[in-house]
Scaffold this motif. Structure first.
Motif, short mmCIF file in Angstrom:
data_model
loop_
_atom_site.label_atom_id
_atom_site.label_comp_id
_atom_site.label_asym_id
_atom_site.label_seq_id
_atom_site.Cartn_x
_atom_site.Cartn_y
_atom_site.Cartn_z
N ARG A 110 48.49 36.88 42.56
CA ARG A 110 47.86 37.99 43.29
C ARG A 110 48.49 38.16 44.68
O ARG A 110 48.77 39.26 45.10
CB ARG A 110 46.34 37.75 43.43
N GLY A 139 51.26 36.04 45.94
CA GLY A 139 52.64 35.57 46.12
C GLY A 139 52.86 34.06 46.09
O GLY A 139 54.00 33.61 46.00
N ALA A 153 37.92 40.07 42.19
CA ALA A 153 38.50 38.98 41.40
C ALA A 153 37.48 37.85 41.24
O ALA A 153 37.28 37.31 40.14
CB ALA A 153 39.78 38.48 42.07
N ILE A 208 44.33 29.37 40.52
CA ILE A 208 42.99 29.03 40.04
C ILE A 208 41.99 29.96 40.72
O ILE A 208 42.06 30.16 41.93
CB ILE A 208 42.68 27.57 40.38
N SER A 251 37.53 27.93 39.83
CA SER A 251 37.77 26.70 39.04
C SER A 251 38.50 26.92 37.71
O SER A 251 38.81 25.95 37.02
CB SER A 251 36.48 25.93 38.75
N LEU A 258 46.48 26.48 43.91
CA LEU A 258 45.04 26.49 44.20
C LEU A 258 44.81 26.23 45.68
O LEU A 258 45.66 25.64 46.35
CB LEU A 258 44.30 25.45 43.35
N GLY A 259 43.66 26.71 46.14
CA GLY A 259 43.32 26.51 47.55
C GLY A 259 43.11 25.04 47.86
O GLY A 259 43.33 24.59 48.98
N SER A 304 38.92 22.82 44.69
CA SER A 304 38.43 22.34 43.40
C SER A 304 39.64 21.85 42.60
O SER A 304 40.71 22.44 42.69
CB SER A 304 37.70 23.45 42.64
C1 LIG Z 1 38.97 35.11 43.49
C2 LIG Z 1 39.57 33.81 43.93
C3 LIG Z 1 38.95 32.62 43.58
C4 LIG Z 1 39.52 31.39 43.95
N1 LIG Z 1 38.91 30.23 43.54
C5 LIG Z 1 39.48 29.04 43.86
C6 LIG Z 1 38.90 27.81 43.38
O1 LIG Z 1 37.91 27.79 42.64
N2 LIG Z 1 39.48 26.64 43.77
C7 LIG Z 1 40.59 26.60 44.57
O2 LIG Z 1 41.06 25.50 44.86
N3 LIG Z 1 41.18 27.75 45.00
C8 LIG Z 1 40.66 28.96 44.67
N4 LIG Z 1 41.25 30.13 45.09
C9 LIG Z 1 42.48 30.05 45.91
C10 LIG Z 1 43.75 30.35 45.10
O3 LIG Z 1 43.79 29.60 43.90
C11 LIG Z 1 45.03 30.01 45.90
O4 LIG Z 1 45.00 30.60 47.17
C12 LIG Z 1 46.28 30.40 45.14
O5 LIG Z 1 47.39 29.65 45.60
C13 LIG Z 1 46.61 31.89 45.28
O6 LIG Z 1 47.72 32.18 44.47
P1 LIG Z 1 48.51 33.58 44.53
O7 LIG Z 1 48.97 33.76 45.96
O8 LIG Z 1 49.65 33.40 43.58
O9 LIG Z 1 47.58 34.68 44.12
C14 LIG Z 1 40.73 31.37 44.73
C15 LIG Z 1 41.34 32.58 45.07
C16 LIG Z 1 40.79 33.80 44.66
C17 LIG Z 1 41.49 35.09 44.99
#
Ligand SMILES: Cc1cc2nc3c(=O)[nH]c(=O)nc-3n(C[C@H](O)[C@H](O)[C@H](O)COP(=O)(O)O)c2cc1C
Length: 160
Positions: free
Chosen positions: A10, A12, A47, A78, A81, A107-108, A111
């Motif tokens: 979403r 990058g 999302a 992610i 979760s 993932l952030g 989780s």
């Molecule tokens: C709707 C949404 C829900 C998310 N839920 C989680 C989560 O449950 N656990 C986590 O560690 N990160 C979570 N994140 C963070 C993303 O997984 C993380 O920032 C990821 O690297 C974003 O990837 P992208 O830049 O390729 O979109 C969430 C992000 C979004 C947009």
């Protein structure tokens, strides 16, 4: 070995990992797109809401014949979760994937990726060969190269 990295991102972060894996494996790199979640805060909230509800969105998948590939590595962020919904939409189509499939997640970090990996395992018709999870900050700050190298070495070792 002919490999494909197929990913959704979403904002990058996952794209960066897909590109690094693609380069390291000399793989083709293709993107799943999902206009529904492009944009700022509203798209972010949508999302999250859809993800909690498990509402699968329409996606654009490049025209691909998976039987050309020995190994497909799928990747996504992610969300709540679980794998981001566009990847779940892709797997719900029951694509004819080759016998070697691996997955990676960004993932952030609040989780673990365990539930997401289990969900992918449940949706695949073949056993999952390997999985990789990378925290967003490590990817953005460029501290992910050792982990990526180890993952690629593992995939290449299975090949040999
Ligand atoms: C709707 C949404 C829900 C998310 N839920 C989680 C989560 O449950 N656990 C986590 O560690 N990160 C979570 N994140 C963070 C993303 O997984 C993380 O920032 C990821 O690297 C974003 O990837 P992208 O830049 O390729 O979109 C969430 C992000 C979004 C947009």
């Amino acid at each position: 070995m002919k490999s494909l990295v197929l990913f959704y991102s979403r904002t990058g972060t996952t794209t960066k990992v897909a590109n690094a894996l693609g380069t390291a494996l000399s793989a083709d790199i293709k993107e799943i797109k999902c206009p529904r979640y492009q944009g700022g805060w509203f798209a972010y909230l949508r999302a999250g809401y859809d993800s909690v509800k498990g509402r699968l969105p329409p996606i654009d998948v490049p025209d691909l014949s998976f039987d050309e590939y020995d190994l497909v590595i799928i990747g996504a962020p992610i969300w709540t979760s679980y794998p981001a919904l566009p990847l779940r939409s892709f797997l719900a189509r029951k694509p004819k994937l080759p016998s070697r499939v691996a997955v990676f997640f960004t993932l952030g970090g609040h989780s673990p990726a365990e539930k997401a990996v289990k969900m992918v395992e449940g949706l695949l018709p073949v056993p999952l060969e390997a999985s990789l999870e990378l925290p967003h900050d490590q990817v953005i700050e460029g501290r992910d190269s050792d982990t990526i190298e180890t993952f690629v070495a593992k995939l290449n070792a299975i090949d040999g």
